[in-house]
Design an enzyme around this catalytic site. Sequence first.
Site, PDB file in Angstrom:
ATOM      1  N   ASP A  42       0.325  -1.117   0.285  1.00  0.00           N
ATOM      2  CA  ASP A  42       0.094  -0.138   0.023  1.00  0.00           C
ATOM      3  C   ASP A  42       0.920   1.025   0.042  1.00  0.00           C
ATOM      4  O   ASP A  42       0.550   2.327   1.292  1.00  0.00           O
ATOM      5  CB  ASP A  42      -0.729  -0.377   1.722  1.00  0.00           C
ATOM      6  CG  ASP A  42      -1.951  -1.151   1.278  1.00  0.00           C
ATOM      7  OD1 ASP A  42      -2.299  -1.487   0.142  1.00  0.00           O
ATOM      8  OD2 ASP A  42      -2.001  -1.787   2.220  1.00  0.00           O
ATOM      9  N   GLU A 198     -10.523   0.827  -5.161  1.00  0.00           N
ATOM     10  CA  GLU A 198     -10.243   1.064  -3.689  1.00  0.00           C
ATOM     11  C   GLU A 198      -8.658   1.665  -3.858  1.00  0.00           C
ATOM     12  O   GLU A 198      -8.649   1.807  -5.151  1.00  0.00           O
ATOM     13  CB  GLU A 198     -10.060   0.003  -2.522  1.00  0.00           C
ATOM     14  CG  GLU A 198      -9.584  -1.347  -3.066  1.00  0.00           C
ATOM     15  CD  GLU A 198      -9.058  -2.016  -1.786  1.00  0.00           C
ATOM     16  OE1 GLU A 198     -10.212  -2.800  -1.665  1.00  0.00           O
ATOM     17  OE2 GLU A 198      -7.705  -2.618  -1.808  1.00  0.00           O
TER      18      GLU A 198
END
Length: 521
Positions: A42, A198
């Site tokens: 991430d 997302e």
Amino acid sequence: MKAGSAFAAGLLLATAASAQVWRSDQGDGSYRNPVLYADYPDPDIIRVGRDYYFASTTFANTPGITILHSRDLVNWTITSHLVPRLEGRPQYDLVGGNAYRKGLYASSLRYHAGTYYLANTPVGQNTRIWYARDVRGPWRYHELDRQAFDPGLFIEPDGRAYLATASTADGTITLLTLDRALAHVTASRKVHYIKGAEGSKLLRRGDYYYLFNALPPRLALSVSRSRSLFGPWETRDQIDDTTGGHQGALVDLPDGRWFGFVMEDSGAIGRMTNISPVFWRDDWPVWGTPAAPGRVPRQAAKPIAGHRFAEPATSDDFGGRLLGLQWQWNHNPDPDRWSLAARPGWLRLRPTVAERFWSARNTLTQKGQGPASRGEVKLDIARLAPGDRCGFGTLGQISANLTVTRDANRRARVAMEVTTDRVEGAQTETRATTDLPQGDTLWLRTDMDFTTSRGRVAYSADGVRWTGLGGDFPLAFAWQTGTFQGEQFALFCYAPAWSEGWVDIDSFRLSRLTPSGNAPR
């Protein structure tokens, strides 16, 4: 040659003392991907002047949210963590169950008017906007009145601030308007829809705003553009895991060029970050180069020349007053059960109360390194008490460990145990057990080869002659089970009941193995 035999042969070729398991910087003005051959998922990367900062997810590990620093986007070191411990669930202290796959997920890091900001939504809690004048902290936060999944923070030059958020289950991208203090949501508006979206990231270039979204069902990355944050947005697919990765965005260089960062699912080691040149065509970003557009290059010219090789710390002699930034606990640690001061130059682990490794507190970890690496520890087991279970191995979806015990007659034994986490719970198998030679000094080592997804453990009474135990074991990663992280090295000490014993650890040394299989890079 069978996979197990090839793996064993590769282990004989371990180098002596180098911690440089993987070198992205090729020393000739070029770099190769990934920039870090380890699980730094991430990614969110920003530039502040000549400095780049990289925030990465840590889940239930503490300290939480790793922040790295670089001057060239290739050579990175760990500069800080966001928080020393996790709050809001007793499970973060391994009370009433565990918190693996919870904790701190994807963050958004920004800098504005002398202050660093980091937006993060702890699992099951409201979004927090952290802020600090120094990226090393201390960090404080404002808590919002809602949960924004994988929030993407964006701050206009005049200080107006927004959060973009979307979850795969819905795909609707919502834009939250924040007040000037970034402490309250003042408006909420649905601005776009992308099936499966997302991990939103927002930036501005020229007349356009750009919105990047991960598409996990397809392991892909999309980009949308608009002349207004509120739309309408045009959307194009960019790259995917077959061409470079599926979650990330762009960062600008001082000379006006742009580079992209993106994570790629990479098997047992977890999710690794790639860096790519980006060029612009008709005000759309294109990953790669004009000669090879639409893909992240395996090797390219360094974004910024002239900086020396650097890497996150790994090996440790435990001679400092504080643990090195490369170390993390598997949940919040019990500070009364570990010490660097009790025996200077050694890490002391006292047993925490647990029935088995998976639920034991104070397991100290650092990331497995690829393509293949060896972790070796030197222990003093003189003060192990009957019932104590202390040792070294791996923590992950599959955890394989050498567990050292003593019986009532002070005889020491070592067992090779494999714990596999499944949806219905963790299950442990004892592969092999053997008596240890007399003496209080013991060396343990753990080998991980991510080119074959196999591991092996061994022990030694003198640090020279080694005996393998239990055979090969698999390395694995899956977001549904395990820790939601790549395989980690793990030091541990626990007992089924309160114990006055302990183990002292003199050193941890990481070295490089010659991979048995074909390295993916």
